[in-house]
Design an enzyme around this catalytic site. Structure first.
Site, PDB file in Angstrom:
ATOM      1  CE1 TYR A  82      10.097  -2.026  13.219  1.00 25.08           C
ATOM      2  CE2 TYR A  82      10.768  -0.250  14.696  1.00 25.08           C
ATOM      3  CZ  TYR A  82      10.545  -1.599  14.454  1.00 25.08           C
ATOM      4  OH  TYR A  82      10.758  -2.522  15.451  1.00 25.08           O
ATOM      5  CB  CYS A  83       4.868  -0.465   9.584  1.00 21.95           C
ATOM      6  SG  CYS A  83       4.972   0.146   7.892  1.00 21.95           S
ATOM      7  NE  ARG A  84       5.459  -7.657   4.944  1.00 23.97           N
ATOM      8  CZ  ARG A  84       5.303  -7.211   3.698  1.00 23.97           C
ATOM      9  NH1 ARG A  84       4.786  -6.034   3.476  1.00 23.97           N
ATOM     10  NH2 ARG A  84       5.661  -7.930   2.670  1.00 23.97           N
TER      11      ARG A  84
END
Length: 130
Positions: free
Chosen positions: A93-95
């Site tokens: 995941y990222c932002r």
């Protein structure tokens, strides 16, 4: 009425199927899921949770037990190969989802099984705040 019931059942089966498929992901594959399915998958003791944001973003908050490997760094793949186990599914995941898809693509090309959190940490926080 009958049509609505069929649509609801189809949607429910689709969500159940998404949760089940995560454990049987072939190498070089990417599955993108919502926060609900991502959280269910994280109950797997073999889950490798990877936050691909910067270390500054990671320090501001992250999913419990996540490992931070910044996908924007030139040594992302080298670090991933050293720190991750290809026999286990990698949950990335990222932002908001853009960088995690980039990392999922890179990891899958190296033979990793990858589950991507659609909507990233923003979706995760929104889901957890409910």
């Amino acid at each position: 009425m009958k049509c609505k019931l069929i649509k609801m059942l189809t949607a429910l089966l689709g969500l159940t199927g998404a949760a089940c498929v995560q454990k049987n992901i072939p190498a070089n594959a990417i599955v993108t899921v919502d926060a609900v399915s991502f959280e269910k998958a994280l109950s797997d003791v073999n889950a490798q949770i990877i936050d691909v944001r910067t270390s500054e973003e990671f320090a501001e908050g992250h999913i419990e037990k996540a490992l931070n490997i910044d996908v924007t760094q030139s040594d992302f793949i080298e670090k991933a190969k050293k720190q991750l186990d290809k026999s286990k599914t990698s949950y990335v995941y990222c932002r908001s989802g853009r960088r995690s898809m980039m990392s999922a693509d890179l990891l899958s090309k190296e033979g990793f099984k990858v589950v991507n959190l659609r909507g990233g940490y923003l979706e995760w926080q929104s889901y957890k705040d409910k």
